[in-house]
Design an enzyme around this catalytic site. Structure first.
Site, PDB file in Angstrom:
ATOM      1  N   TYR A 144      67.935  23.475  53.656  1.00 40.12           N
ATOM      2  CA  TYR A 144      66.622  24.079  53.865  1.00 40.12           C
ATOM      3  C   TYR A 144      65.549  23.069  53.520  1.00 40.12           C
ATOM      4  O   TYR A 144      65.625  22.429  52.462  1.00 40.12           O
ATOM      5  CB  TYR A 144      66.475  25.323  52.986  1.00 40.12           C
ATOM      6  CG  TYR A 144      65.150  26.046  53.147  1.00 40.12           C
ATOM      7  CD1 TYR A 144      64.830  26.674  54.350  1.00 40.12           C
ATOM      8  CD2 TYR A 144      64.236  26.115  52.103  1.00 40.12           C
ATOM      9  CE1 TYR A 144      63.620  27.343  54.492  1.00 40.12           C
ATOM     10  CE2 TYR A 144      63.027  26.790  52.241  1.00 40.12           C
ATOM     11  CZ  TYR A 144      62.723  27.407  53.445  1.00 40.12           C
ATOM     12  OH  TYR A 144      61.524  28.071  53.581  1.00 40.12           O
ATOM     13  N   ASP A 239      65.227  15.151  50.552  1.00 38.71           N
ATOM     14  CA  ASP A 239      64.459  16.326  50.164  1.00 38.71           C
ATOM     15  C   ASP A 239      64.902  16.691  48.747  1.00 38.71           C
ATOM     16  O   ASP A 239      65.914  17.352  48.550  1.00 38.71           O
ATOM     17  CB  ASP A 239      64.719  17.473  51.143  1.00 38.71           C
ATOM     18  CG  ASP A 239      63.992  18.744  50.728  1.00 38.71           C
ATOM     19  OD1 ASP A 239      63.379  18.752  49.643  1.00 38.71           O
ATOM     20  OD2 ASP A 239      64.049  19.732  51.487  1.00 38.71           O
ATOM     21  N   LYS A 267      58.551  22.432  43.614  1.00 39.86           N
ATOM     22  CA  LYS A 267      59.140  23.139  42.474  1.00 39.86           C
ATOM     23  C   LYS A 267      58.784  22.495  41.121  1.00 39.86           C
ATOM     24  O   LYS A 267      57.642  22.594  40.718  1.00 39.86           O
ATOM     25  CB  LYS A 267      60.641  23.322  42.717  1.00 39.86           C
ATOM     26  CG  LYS A 267      60.830  24.135  44.025  1.00 39.86           C
ATOM     27  CD  LYS A 267      62.202  24.662  44.295  1.00 39.86           C
ATOM     28  CE  LYS A 267      62.118  25.652  45.446  1.00 39.86           C
ATOM     29  NZ  LYS A 267      62.834  25.295  46.665  1.00 39.86           N
TER      30      LYS A 267
HETATM   31  C1  PLP Z   1      62.244  25.350  48.152  1.00 38.08           C
HETATM   32  C2  PLP Z   1      62.599  24.240  49.029  1.00 38.08           C
HETATM   33  C3  PLP Z   1      61.750  23.789  50.042  1.00 38.08           C
HETATM   34  C4  PLP Z   1      60.486  24.503  50.412  1.00 38.08           C
HETATM   35  O1  PLP Z   1      59.542  24.492  49.394  1.00 38.08           O
HETATM   36  P1  PLP Z   1      58.377  25.595  49.416  1.00 38.08           P
HETATM   37  O2  PLP Z   1      57.533  25.215  48.251  1.00 38.08           O
HETATM   38  O3  PLP Z   1      59.056  26.916  49.296  1.00 38.08           O
HETATM   39  O4  PLP Z   1      57.665  25.450  50.698  1.00 38.08           O
HETATM   40  C5  PLP Z   1      62.102  22.667  50.746  1.00 38.08           C
HETATM   41  N1  PLP Z   1      63.246  22.009  50.467  1.00 38.08           N
HETATM   42  C6  PLP Z   1      64.088  22.420  49.521  1.00 38.08           C
HETATM   43  C7  PLP Z   1      65.336  21.635  49.256  1.00 38.08           C
HETATM   44  C8  PLP Z   1      63.810  23.551  48.784  1.00 38.08           C
HETATM   45  O5  PLP Z   1      64.680  23.976  47.871  1.00 38.08           O
END
Ligand code: PLP
Length: 428
Positions: A144, A239, A267
């Site tokens: 994701y 990511d 995060k």
């Molecule tokens: C949570 C998450 C996102 C998206 O971040 P948001 O602040 O919810 O837009 C993207 N990549 C990873 C790996 C994530 O865990």
């Protein structure tokens, strides 16, 4: 178990907010039942609107690595708020947090702050495309990267060529530039690169996957991706929205010693406020406006409250190396305890863990990619989730989510959790 006030609040919310929530997984659709509404949280605990207390394993999906309402973070935000909350002009604190982040993370010289992980990932890919002059990207099934169009792509059965959108509203035009690969399958990535020689700008990956349960890379996988990227002039985008400042000060790049070209954060870097960021070496970051031609902007980017929270969080993590060791030990302890009681109760399971990320899967085979993760027994997970919830243990309401430990958890909390799992295991 009755969740009276939560149920009433959920009913009200559903009248004016689609599904009653501002982000879908909060709605408990995967596990059924009514989402609990949070009244307040402190340390390792949340208290819901029915005044029931829970030991917490979501921690806002990762940010609250030091527990809720952590004093240095709260103090920094409150002090900052008194001086105005947004200016749309540069402030000193933006440079301070940028300097600190650059000093903590390997292989980056510059960082740009945005408002979410989604923004960080979509901007990183735009930058990779602008820098390389190529259009396509490879992403992995089950990873994701936020809800931007280009990432909402899923394979048709075994498709290794063009992705097809898995949300209405994502156009075929967008989907055709996203190539889908299998996590932990280097041969598959090679094949895709050869079929699209000269067209791929970047490979984006969660270097430790956290959105299909917790799935660490198998030995050699990330090294292999690095080598393929070098060979074919492709940028490797990590990511690290979940793993950054969580698995180590410098994230997976530091933990596993792999060098990425662009790194995305979210995060933890915001300390619980809406922050994302992407970073790279100077040569790449210089392509960004206003230095370079790749446009990217944000009215509230680098917002003083968000920067204050993030800076306070990073300062704590930077000053105290032992936090990462402590978290690792606690997670190991939890892993061992849960494995013992599930095994004793003859519950078929797999537990994946790295650092302070852990996930429990009710299946026979090792979970190494999206397909193996999807084989988990969702009925068992539902019972497991609701059993724990009733006993005051809050884990993520989906079998595809990782549990995130906070250092506020005590060994007594972990023992209570293991005991609750033991009681629930009998009913699985
Ligand atoms: C949570 C998450 C996102 C998206 O971040 P948001 O602040 O919810 O837009 C993207 N990549 C990873 C790996 C994530 O865990």
């Amino acid at each position: 178990m009755e969740y009276k006030r939560s149920s009433a609040l959920f009913a009200e919310a559903q009248k004016v907010i689609p599904g009653g929530v501002n982000s879908p997984v909060r709605a408990f659709k995967a596990v059924g039942g009514t989402p609990i509404f949070v009244k307040e949280a402190k340390g390792a605990y949340i208290i819901d609107e029915d005044d029931k207390q829970y030991i917490e394993y979501i921690n806002s999906w990762g940010p609250m690595i030091l527990g809720h309402a952590h004093k240095p973070v709260i103090d920094a935000v409150v002090e900052k708020a008194k001086k105005g909350t947004s200016f749309g002009m540069p402030t000193e604190i933006e440079t301070k947090i940028a300097e600190l982040a650059v000093s903590m993370v390997p292989n980056i010289d510059m960082i740009r702050f945005v408002n979410s992980g989604t923004e960080a990932c979509m901007s990183a890919v735009r930058l990779a495309r602008g820098y390389t002059g190529k259009d396509k990207m490879i992403k992995f099934a089950g990873c994701y990267h936020g809800h931007s169009d280009a990432f909402l792509i899923q394979a048709g059965s075994g498709a290794v060529t063009f992705g097809s959108p898995n949300s209405p509203g994502v156009t075929q035009g967008t989907a055709k530039d996203t190539l889908l690969a299998r996590y932990n399958d280097l041969e598959n990535v090679k094949e895709i690169i050869l079929q699209n020689e000269g067209e791929i700008a970047c490979i984006i990956i969660e270097p430790v996957a956290g959105n299909m349960g917790c799935i660490p890379p198998v030995a050699g996988f990330l090294e292999g991706l690095r080598a393929l990227c070098d060979e074919h002039n492709i940028l490797l985008v990590f990511d690290e929205v979940m793993t950054g400042f969580r698995l180590a000060k410098g994230g997976v790049q530091e933990l596993l010693g792999i060098h990425a070209d662009i790194v995305c954060f979210g995060k933890v870097i915001g300390g619980g406020l809406p922050v994302g960021a992407f970073a790279a070496r100077k040569e790449i970051m210089s392509y960004l406006a206003p230095l370079g031609p790749v446009y990217q902007a944000g009215t509230l980017s680098g917002n003083p409250l968000a920067m204050a929270a993030g800076l306070a969080m990073l300062e704590e993590l930077n000053a105290k190396d032992e936090i990462f060791t402590s978290l690792q030990k606690k997670t190991e302890y939890l892993h061992k305890g849960i494995a013992e009681v599930l095994t004793a109760a003859n519950v078929t399971h797999q537990i994946n863990r790295i650092g302070s990320m852990i996930s429990v899967h009710f299946c026979e085979e090792p979970v190494i990619d999206f397909a193996s993760s999807a084989k988990g027994n969702n009925d068992s997970f539902k019972k497991f989730f609701h059993g724990l919830l009733d006993k005051g243990i809050y884990i993520a309401p989906s079998a595809f989510e990782t549990w995130f430990l906070s250092d506020a958890l005590s060994y007594e909390d972990l023992d209570k959790t293991i005991q609750a799992v033991k009681e629930v295991a009998g009913e699985l």
